[in-house]
Design an enzyme around this catalytic site. Structure first.
Site, PDB file in Angstrom:
ATOM      1  N   LYS A  71       3.084 -17.420   7.337  1.00 37.54           N
ATOM      2  CA  LYS A  71       2.369 -17.540   8.586  1.00 37.54           C
ATOM      3  C   LYS A  71       2.003 -16.137   9.091  1.00 37.54           C
ATOM      4  O   LYS A  71       2.648 -15.195   8.650  1.00 37.54           O
ATOM      5  CB  LYS A  71       3.160 -18.337   9.611  1.00 37.54           C
ATOM      6  CG  LYS A  71       4.445 -17.656  10.083  1.00 37.54           C
ATOM      7  CD  LYS A  71       5.213 -18.541  11.007  1.00 37.54           C
ATOM      8  CE  LYS A  71       4.709 -18.463  12.427  1.00 37.54           C
ATOM      9  NZ  LYS A  71       5.447 -17.547  13.297  1.00 37.54           N
TER      10      LYS A  71
ATOM     11  N   ARG B 166       0.816  -1.220   0.000  1.00 38.64           N
ATOM     12  CA  ARG B 166       0.000   0.000   0.000  1.00 38.64           C
ATOM     13  C   ARG B 166       0.850   1.271   0.000  1.00 38.64           C
ATOM     14  O   ARG B 166       0.441   2.284  -0.518  1.00 38.64           O
ATOM     15  CB  ARG B 166      -0.913  -0.011   1.217  1.00 38.64           C
ATOM     16  CG  ARG B 166      -2.187  -0.781   0.938  1.00 38.64           C
ATOM     17  CD  ARG B 166      -3.030  -0.832   2.165  1.00 38.64           C
ATOM     18  NE  ARG B 166      -3.027  -2.197   2.657  1.00 38.64           N
ATOM     19  CZ  ARG B 166      -3.498  -2.557   3.841  1.00 38.64           C
ATOM     20  NH1 ARG B 166      -3.974  -1.678   4.671  1.00 38.64           N
ATOM     21  NH2 ARG B 166      -3.486  -3.818   4.200  1.00 38.64           N
TER      22      ARG B 166
ATOM     23  N   ASP C 260       2.658 -18.593  18.038  1.00 42.78           N
ATOM     24  CA  ASP C 260       3.782 -18.055  17.272  1.00 42.78           C
ATOM     25  C   ASP C 260       4.808 -19.135  16.926  1.00 42.78           C
ATOM     26  O   ASP C 260       5.311 -19.175  15.805  1.00 42.78           O
ATOM     27  CB  ASP C 260       4.452 -16.929  18.086  1.00 42.78           C
ATOM     28  CG  ASP C 260       5.526 -16.203  17.300  1.00 42.78           C
ATOM     29  OD1 ASP C 260       5.368 -16.068  16.076  1.00 42.78           O
ATOM     30  OD2 ASP C 260       6.532 -15.784  17.904  1.00 42.78           O
TER      31      ASP C 260
ATOM     32  N   LYS D 233      10.441 -16.652  24.749  1.00 47.93           N
ATOM     33  CA  LYS D 233      11.217 -15.437  24.468  1.00 47.93           C
ATOM     34  C   LYS D 233      11.947 -15.061  25.748  1.00 47.93           C
ATOM     35  O   LYS D 233      11.497 -15.397  26.850  1.00 47.93           O
ATOM     36  CB  LYS D 233      10.269 -14.283  24.101  1.00 47.93           C
ATOM     37  CG  LYS D 233       9.440 -14.520  22.852  1.00 47.93           C
ATOM     38  CD  LYS D 233      10.171 -14.112  21.603  1.00 47.93           C
ATOM     39  CE  LYS D 233       9.293 -14.213  20.378  1.00 47.93           C
ATOM     40  NZ  LYS D 233      10.104 -14.258  19.147  1.00 47.93           N
TER      41      LYS D 233
ATOM     42  N   HIS E 168       9.253 -21.706   8.127  1.00 44.24           N
ATOM     43  CA  HIS E 168      10.643 -21.535   7.663  1.00 44.24           C
ATOM     44  C   HIS E 168      11.618 -22.495   8.349  1.00 44.24           C
ATOM     45  O   HIS E 168      12.718 -22.697   7.868  1.00 44.24           O
ATOM     46  CB  HIS E 168      11.086 -20.072   7.790  1.00 44.24           C
ATOM     47  CG  HIS E 168      11.468 -19.648   9.162  1.00 44.24           C
ATOM     48  ND1 HIS E 168      10.538 -19.299  10.114  1.00 44.24           N
ATOM     49  CD2 HIS E 168      12.671 -19.525   9.755  1.00 44.24           C
ATOM     50  CE1 HIS E 168      11.172 -18.970  11.221  1.00 44.24           C
ATOM     51  NE2 HIS E 168      12.468 -19.100  11.046  1.00 44.24           N
TER      52      HIS E 168
ATOM     53  N   GLU F 123      14.688 -18.500  22.676  1.00 42.69           N
ATOM     54  CA  GLU F 123      15.185 -17.244  22.108  1.00 42.69           C
ATOM     55  C   GLU F 123      15.536 -16.300  23.242  1.00 42.69           C
ATOM     56  O   GLU F 123      14.850 -16.279  24.267  1.00 42.69           O
ATOM     57  CB  GLU F 123      14.106 -16.593  21.241  1.00 42.69           C
ATOM     58  CG  GLU F 123      13.756 -17.400  20.017  1.00 42.69           C
ATOM     59  CD  GLU F 123      12.756 -16.662  19.159  1.00 42.69           C
ATOM     60  OE1 GLU F 123      13.185 -16.007  18.207  1.00 42.69           O
ATOM     61  OE2 GLU F 123      11.556 -16.721  19.467  1.00 42.69           O
TER      62      GLU F 123
ATOM     63  N   HIS G 134       6.681 -24.291  14.290  1.00 47.29           N
ATOM     64  CA  HIS G 134       8.076 -24.762  14.289  1.00 47.29           C
ATOM     65  C   HIS G 134       8.280 -25.949  15.241  1.00 47.29           C
ATOM     66  O   HIS G 134       8.882 -26.955  14.889  1.00 47.29           O
ATOM     67  CB  HIS G 134       9.025 -23.645  14.691  1.00 47.29           C
ATOM     68  CG  HIS G 134       8.796 -22.358  13.960  1.00 47.29           C
ATOM     69  ND1 HIS G 134       8.403 -22.312  12.645  1.00 47.29           N
ATOM     70  CD2 HIS G 134       8.907 -21.056  14.344  1.00 47.29           C
ATOM     71  CE1 HIS G 134       8.295 -21.046  12.255  1.00 47.29           C
ATOM     72  NE2 HIS G 134       8.584 -20.271  13.277  1.00 47.29           N
TER      73      HIS G 134
ATOM     74  N   LYS H 215      15.488 -24.834   7.034  1.00 45.89           N
ATOM     75  CA  LYS H 215      16.821 -24.799   7.645  1.00 45.89           C
ATOM     76  C   LYS H 215      17.568 -26.092   7.302  1.00 45.89           C
ATOM     77  O   LYS H 215      17.025 -27.183   7.490  1.00 45.89           O
ATOM     78  CB  LYS H 215      16.709 -24.647   9.172  1.00 45.89           C
ATOM     79  CG  LYS H 215      16.178 -23.284   9.614  1.00 45.89           C
ATOM     80  CD  LYS H 215      16.109 -23.201  11.126  1.00 45.89           C
ATOM     81  CE  LYS H 215      15.357 -21.964  11.586  1.00 45.89           C
ATOM     82  NZ  LYS H 215      16.198 -20.785  11.784  1.00 45.89           N
TER      83      LYS H 215
HETATM   84  C1  BG6 Z   1       9.046 -16.743  13.703  1.00 46.91           C
HETATM   85  C2  BG6 Z   1       8.368 -16.152  14.916  1.00 46.91           C
HETATM   86  O1  BG6 Z   1       8.174 -17.595  13.016  1.00 46.91           O
HETATM   87  O2  BG6 Z   1      10.189 -17.468  14.109  1.00 46.91           O
HETATM   88  C3  BG6 Z   1       9.326 -15.289  15.710  1.00 46.91           C
HETATM   89  O3  BG6 Z   1       7.254 -15.377  14.502  1.00 46.91           O
HETATM   90  C4  BG6 Z   1      10.589 -16.045  16.031  1.00 46.91           C
HETATM   91  O4  BG6 Z   1       8.720 -14.812  16.898  1.00 46.91           O
HETATM   92  C5  BG6 Z   1      11.163 -16.683  14.763  1.00 46.91           C
HETATM   93  O5  BG6 Z   1      11.521 -15.125  16.586  1.00 46.91           O
HETATM   94  C6  BG6 Z   1      12.336 -17.579  15.092  1.00 46.91           C
HETATM   95  O6  BG6 Z   1      12.986 -17.938  13.910  1.00 46.91           O
HETATM   96  P1  BG6 Z   1      14.537 -18.257  13.875  1.00 46.91           P
HETATM   97  O7  BG6 Z   1      14.787 -18.702  12.484  1.00 46.91           O
HETATM   98  O8  BG6 Z   1      15.238 -16.984  14.249  1.00 46.91           O
HETATM   99  O9  BG6 Z   1      14.746 -19.326  14.897  1.00 46.91           O
END
Ligand code: BG6
Length: 496
Positions: free
Chosen positions: A167, A64, A254, A355, A197, A235, A259, A201
């Site tokens: 996502k 946009r 999330d 987190k 994602h 994280e 994942h 990896k």
């Molecule tokens: C994302 C989440 O899908 O994955 C994030 O929305 C998270 O909150 C991230 O930080 C972690 O990805 P990676 O590749 O840094 O482990």
């Protein structure tokens, strides 16, 4: 697989050459967002650097925000400089920049979509992209349905269409199913590439290599030899200006829903008959279906308060900008999961994610049972065999085994055998998005999540969240920089 062995040049022995995708246009919807800057363009740059993009190729960013192509291109150049894993080479960037356009348009608006369609046709004429389209949908969830419909209605008759869907994929079973149904009305399943994602990896794919390219692990990969499995996605970062999103999603939506459950599925699945999208996803699906709903006592949720990360003081979640001062959003989840099937009965899968934990660490730790009988005089320093797949950082695999301490007597203690990617291959690891964008262009969905997998993942999350609604958590319940609430320690003594 999509690759072929090279035969002619002996110096290339053992190396794989990836197929180049057919000519196509990549249209990124939501191009002014962070993902385009941090992940998509740096990945395209890495692909261009390695000559993996087709000769006849063009990119159009749609969002946009009002800006000219020149502004977009220069912002992406900066992004590549900041986030790409390779050094910046003007000549490589030049090739990509010359094929990039930007279009300011509303996603859900007919007029905007008309302009996008016209631009794509023009690019076909200019670059010989033959009506082939990869649509990358990196738009907010609210904009997704209309965009999918528009793209479905406007599909070209000349070329193929592929849809990369970012996502979050829904926020529960109902919304995920609605989204799947909408996709199914407009596209076939093999045209849809749902991103998780983590699957892109290399180290996650290496879990499959470890299990299925080695004869020694599979025979012991079951309840008879394995005591339990621990999966950690930790994280140290906080929510990084994503409060609006995170308040709605929390750790369970999330990271746990996608994942983490994908890592469990890859660890627990049966050997697929081959490495194709259907075979791999069929096996993962069986694991997801076999996951039983954990009792409320087997799930721990947490939220960090103020604390310290690497000596630096950090605010608590409730003090983050944009977070409600009495927020009950969880930033930590741990659970004891059970895969109810023949292979894994009674073998717990302990999983945790959060987190602001002490460090960034994604690992899959397989703890084997102890030997049935001890022969040696001193085994106080001997821990059970532990196989750890280090997804990130320190990418590699380590195996803890018992060894005799040099000297008199028979003291046995734990030592480690390590395989480190950096040392073994002397090459940097690609970013997940490189692999995923390329695979979508090639039409290979092996590393993308199928509709039924996503729905199973949500079914488990729905059941957990439903139990949470019954009582109000007393948050915060752990300090930033610690490994989550004490109750998660009571689930199990986590591997550190
Ligand atoms: C994302 C989440 O899908 O994955 C994030 O929305 C998270 O909150 C991230 O930080 C972690 O990805 P990676 O590749 O840094 O482990």
């Amino acid at each position: 697989m999509q690759s072929v062995e090279t035969e002619s040049n002996p110096l290339m022995e053992g190396l794989q050459v990836r197929r180049t995708p057919e000519p196509c246009v990549l249209a990124i919807f939501g191009a002014s967002g962070d993902l385009t800057k941090r992940k998509i363009f740096p990945a395209l740059y890495a692909l261009a650097m390695r000559d993996l993009l087709p000769e006849q190729f063009a990119i159009v960013g749609v969002a946009r925000t009002e800006q000219e192509t020149a502004d977009f291109v220069s912002a992406m150049k900066e992004a590549v400089r900041s986030y790409a894993r390779d050094e910046f080479r003007a000549e490589v960037w030049g090739r990509l920049a010359a094929r990039t356009r930007y279009l300011a348009a509303e996603f859900a608006d007919e007029e905007g979509e008309d302009r996008v369609a016209r631009c794509l046709t023009e690019l076909d004429g200019e670059y010989g992209t033959r009506g082939n389209r990869v649509y990358y949908l990196a738009v907010p969830p609210a904009a997704m349905p209309k965009l999918i419909e528009e793209l479905g209605e406007r599909r070209t008759t000349t070329g193929w269409t592929r849809l990369i869907v970012e996502k979050p994929f829904g926020r529960d079973s109902v919304t995920a199913r609605e989204l799947n149904e909408l996709l199914a009305r407009n596209f076939t399943e093999d045209e849809v590439f749902r991103i998780d994602h983590y699957l892109g990896k290399d180290t996650v794919q290496n879990l499959l290599a470890l299990r299925f390219a080695n004869g020694i692990f599979e025979p012991v990969w079951n309840r008879q030899f394995i005591d339990h499995v621990q999966v950690t996605v930790a994280e140290s970062i906080g929510i990084e200006r994503r409060s609006a999103f995170y308040e709605e999603s929390g750790a369970i939506r999330d990271v746990f829903q996608n994942h983490l459950l994908q890592l469990v599925a890859l660890t627990a699945m049966e050997p697929p008959i081959d490495f194709t999208a259907e075979a791999v996803r069929n096996e993962k699906l069986k694991v997801l279906k076999a996951l039983s709903t954990p009792s409320p006592r087997s799930v721990v949720r947490g939220q960090y308060g103020p604390g310290f990360i690497e000596g630096e003081r950090v605010p608590g979640y409730r003090e983050e900008e944009g977070v409600a001062p009495d927020s009950t959003t969880e930033t930590f989840v741990a659970a004891r999961l059970q895969v109810d099937n023949w292979r894994w009965a009674d073998t717990p899968f302990y999983v945790r994610t959060g987190k602001r934990l002490p460090r960034r660490e994604t690992t899959i730790a397989i703890q084997f049972k102890r030997v049935p009988h001890t022969l040696f005089e001193d085994t106080s320093e001997l821990r059970p065999n532990l196989l750890i797949v280090h997804i990130q950082p320190n990418e590699g695999v380590s195996l803890a085994i018992g060894a005799k301490v040099p000297g008199e007597g028979m003291r046995v203690r734990t030592v480690h055998m390590d395989f480190l990617y950096g040392g073994a291959f002397r090459t940097g690891l690609p970013e997940a998005y490189e692999r995923l964008i390329l695979d979508a262009m090639l039409g290979d969905a092996t590393l993308f999540t199928r509709a039924d997998e996503i729905e199973e993942q949500w079914a488990l999350v729905d059941a957990i969240v439903a139990a949470w609604r019954r009582d109000k958590p007393s948050f915060p319940n752990h300090a930033a920089g610690t490994w989550g609430p004490q109750t998660s320690e009571e689930l199990i003594g986590w591997h550190r």
